[in-house]
Scaffold this motif. Sequence first.
Motif, PDB file in Angstrom:
ATOM      1  N   GLY A  20       0.799  -1.224   0.000  1.00 30.37           N
ATOM      2  CA  GLY A  20       0.000   0.000   0.000  1.00 30.37           C
ATOM      3  C   GLY A  20       0.824   1.262   0.000  1.00 30.37           C
ATOM      4  N   MET A  21       2.140   1.129   0.197  1.00 30.27           N
ATOM      5  CA  MET A  21       2.969   2.336   0.251  1.00 30.27           C
ATOM      6  C   MET A  21       3.010   3.018  -1.110  1.00 30.27           C
ATOM      7  N   GLY A  22       2.962   4.330  -1.084  1.00 25.21           N
ATOM      8  CA  GLY A  22       2.994   5.118  -2.308  1.00 25.21           C
ATOM      9  C   GLY A  22       1.650   5.282  -2.976  1.00 25.21           C
ATOM     10  N   ARG A  23       0.591   4.798  -2.346  1.00 24.17           N
ATOM     11  CA  ARG A  23      -0.736   4.826  -2.982  1.00 24.17           C
ATOM     12  C   ARG A  23      -1.120   6.230  -3.445  1.00 24.17           C
ATOM     13  N   GLU A  24      -0.787   7.225  -2.624  1.00 23.18           N
ATOM     14  CA  GLU A  24      -1.187   8.602  -2.926  1.00 23.18           C
ATOM     15  C   GLU A  24      -0.209   9.300  -3.866  1.00 23.18           C
ATOM     16  N   LEU A  25       0.864   8.615  -4.287  1.00 24.48           N
ATOM     17  CA  LEU A  25       1.916   9.256  -5.070  1.00 24.48           C
ATOM     18  C   LEU A  25       1.990   8.816  -6.528  1.00 24.48           C
ATOM     19  N   PHE A  26       1.722   7.559  -6.795  1.00 29.78           N
ATOM     20  CA  PHE A  26       1.974   7.018  -8.141  1.00 29.78           C
ATOM     21  C   PHE A  26       1.245   7.791  -9.237  1.00 29.78           C
ATOM     22  N   ASP A  27      -0.013   8.131  -9.000  1.00 31.66           N
ATOM     23  CA  ASP A  27      -0.793   8.790 -10.042  1.00 31.66           C
ATOM     24  C   ASP A  27      -0.442  10.266 -10.187  1.00 31.66           C
ATOM     25  N   LYS A  28       0.332  10.805  -9.251  1.00 30.69           N
ATOM     26  CA  LYS A  28       0.767  12.200  -9.358  1.00 30.69           C
ATOM     27  C   LYS A  28       2.019  12.340 -10.220  1.00 30.69           C
ATOM     28  N   TYR A  29       2.772  11.241 -10.357  1.00 27.47           N
ATOM     29  CA  TYR A  29       4.020  11.265 -11.120  1.00 27.47           C
ATOM     30  C   TYR A  29       4.063  10.096 -12.105  1.00 27.47           C
ATOM     31  N   PRO A  30       3.037   9.980 -12.963  1.00 28.80           N
ATOM     32  CA  PRO A  30       2.946   8.792 -13.845  1.00 28.80           C
ATOM     33  C   PRO A  30       4.107   8.662 -14.815  1.00 28.80           C
ATOM     34  N   HIS A  31       4.659   9.786 -15.276  1.00 29.50           N
ATOM     35  CA  HIS A  31       5.767   9.716 -16.236  1.00 29.50           C
ATOM     36  C   HIS A  31       7.012   9.123 -15.598  1.00 29.50           C
ATOM     37  N   LEU A  32       7.304   9.486 -14.350  1.00 26.08           N
ATOM     38  CA  LEU A  32       8.465   8.929 -13.650  1.00 26.08           C
ATOM     39  C   LEU A  32       8.255   7.449 -13.353  1.00 26.08           C
ATOM     40  N   VAL A  33       7.047   7.102 -12.934  1.00 26.27           N
ATOM     41  CA  VAL A  33       6.741   5.699 -12.617  1.00 26.27           C
ATOM     42  C   VAL A  33       6.857   4.849 -13.879  1.00 26.27           C
ATOM     43  N   ARG A  34       6.336   5.354 -14.987  1.00 24.64           N
ATOM     44  CA  ARG A  34       6.394   4.602 -16.256  1.00 24.64           C
ATOM     45  C   ARG A  34       7.840   4.367 -16.680  1.00 24.64           C
ATOM     46  N   GLN A  35       8.674   5.398 -16.569  1.00 23.77           N
ATOM     47  CA  GLN A  35      10.076   5.259 -16.957  1.00 23.77           C
ATOM     48  C   GLN A  35      10.838   4.324 -16.015  1.00 23.77           C
ATOM     49  N   ALA A  36      10.513   4.369 -14.726  1.00 25.50           N
ATOM     50  CA  ALA A  36      11.146   3.455 -13.772  1.00 25.50           C
ATOM     51  C   ALA A  36      10.762   2.008 -14.076  1.00 25.50           C
ATOM     52  N   TYR A  61      13.767  -6.394  -4.942  1.00 26.75           N
ATOM     53  CA  TYR A  61      12.516  -5.682  -5.185  1.00 26.75           C
ATOM     54  C   TYR A  61      12.274  -4.602  -4.125  1.00 26.75           C
ATOM     55  N   THR A  62      12.588  -4.952  -2.880  1.00 26.63           N
ATOM     56  CA  THR A  62      12.363  -4.005  -1.773  1.00 26.63           C
ATOM     57  C   THR A  62      13.077  -2.689  -2.014  1.00 26.63           C
ATOM     58  N   GLN A  63      14.347  -2.771  -2.429  1.00 28.35           N
ATOM     59  CA  GLN A  63      15.144  -1.560  -2.541  1.00 28.35           C
ATOM     60  C   GLN A  63      14.632  -0.655  -3.659  1.00 28.35           C
ATOM     61  N   VAL A  64      14.241  -1.237  -4.767  1.00 30.36           N
ATOM     62  CA  VAL A  64      13.674  -0.438  -5.855  1.00 30.36           C
ATOM     63  C   VAL A  64      12.374   0.216  -5.399  1.00 30.36           C
ATOM     64  N   ALA A  65      11.507  -0.572  -4.754  1.00 32.98           N
ATOM     65  CA  ALA A  65      10.211  -0.046  -4.310  1.00 32.98           C
ATOM     66  C   ALA A  65      10.401   1.124  -3.344  1.00 32.98           C
ATOM     67  N   LEU A  66      11.296   0.953  -2.372  1.00 38.62           N
ATOM     68  CA  LEU A  66      11.521   2.019  -1.394  1.00 38.62           C
ATOM     69  C   LEU A  66      12.137   3.248  -2.036  1.00 38.62           C
ATOM     70  N   TYR A  67      13.093   3.030  -2.926  1.00 36.37           N
ATOM     71  CA  TYR A  67      13.717   4.181  -3.588  1.00 36.37           C
ATOM     72  C   TYR A  67      12.676   4.997  -4.353  1.00 36.37           C
ATOM     73  N   VAL A  68      11.838   4.315  -5.115  1.00 33.32           N
ATOM     74  CA  VAL A  68      10.840   5.018  -5.921  1.00 33.32           C
ATOM     75  C   VAL A  68       9.839   5.743  -5.029  1.00 33.32           C
ATOM     76  N   VAL A  69       9.289   5.050  -4.051  1.00 32.24           N
ATOM     77  CA  VAL A  69       8.268   5.669  -3.193  1.00 32.24           C
ATOM     78  C   VAL A  69       8.857   6.822  -2.374  1.00 32.24           C
ATOM     79  N   ASN A  70      10.038   6.614  -1.809  1.00 33.62           N
ATOM     80  CA  ASN A  70      10.659   7.684  -1.020  1.00 33.62           C
ATOM     81  C   ASN A  70      11.002   8.893  -1.886  1.00 33.62           C
ATOM     82  N   SER A  71      11.464   8.644  -3.110  1.00 36.34           N
ATOM     83  CA  SER A  71      11.812   9.747  -4.011  1.00 36.34           C
ATOM     84  C   SER A  71      10.569  10.547  -4.397  1.00 36.34           C
ATOM     85  N   LEU A  72       9.497   9.846  -4.745  1.00 39.07           N
ATOM     86  CA  LEU A  72       8.256  10.539  -5.076  1.00 39.07           C
ATOM     87  C   LEU A  72       7.728  11.296  -3.853  1.00 39.07           C
TER      88      LEU A  72
END
Length: 297
Positions: A20-36, A61-72
């Motif tokens: 559930g982490m990042g739920r409020e963030l992914f749709d705000k930065y779709p271009h970054l998420v798509r490129q990642a 997987y954990t490290q990528v997920a945390l990096y992306v969510v924390n960065s966003l």
Amino acid sequence: MKNDSTTVYIFPGQGSQAIGMGRELFDKYPHLVRQADEIVGYSIKELCLEDPQGVINLTQYTQVALYVVNSLGYLEEVRQKGVLPDFLAGHSIGEFNALFAAGAFDFLTGVEIVAKRGELMEKASGGGMAAVIGMPPEKISQFVGGNGNNRLSIANLNSPQQIVIAGPKEDIEQAIPVLKKNGAEMVIPLKVSAAFHSPYMNDAAEEFRNFLGQYRMAELRIPVISNYTARPHQDKELVENLSLQLRSPVRWTESVEYLLEYSNPMFIEIGSRNILTKLVNQIKTEVNSIKGLTEVK
């Protein structure tokens, strides 16, 4: 400094992940998420929100997920407040979020670097880690390292009352009753695949150093506290210190103590579970206690 205070953004590492982490963030930065997603070859949003393959707790997987969510989370924090911090710090993989925020590399380069780091750490299997609660590091050192079981070492100095040890799993298992018998309140085995931040990561650290050599890091625009030195990173030592971080203790207590010397430090955790905030509060309490004793004397 702003308003006679020091703003510090801190980023958590492994152990802070949750479905559930990042739920409020992914749709705000779709271009970054798509490129990642294109870099790693899977949907990071799906991993974080649903984890259909049950892999979110696997290091690569954990490290990528945390990096992306924390960065966003950092981008959103700055967008909302319009203020940059005075200092940045992160715990283990969180240090890469701090470096992204400081301008060492762009978001997508960070995804590449973190994906490689997670892959190397996942590959270095066979060891284990355990959190020792309620026993100071100097006492733990009597049973770990050169004074005790020299196949075990201190991996994370998280707070005066929370130290993580690392080494072969069988040695961890043997150390648990010994540490409890000698004063530890709890010893909790961690769900990790290897002895991170210990000499057992030497090969991974060397390979990671070679990998980082492909990149040219930019000068840091905001000071970042190094896990390896517990002091601000120096640009020319960045690659070396990031490789050493893999096989050396995370000196979180000393890092926070360094920041507490600045004017009215305000720690803001970019994450959902306040794991580092709790550690910071423990360190503050210990520092204030020592100051109080000194003043009494």
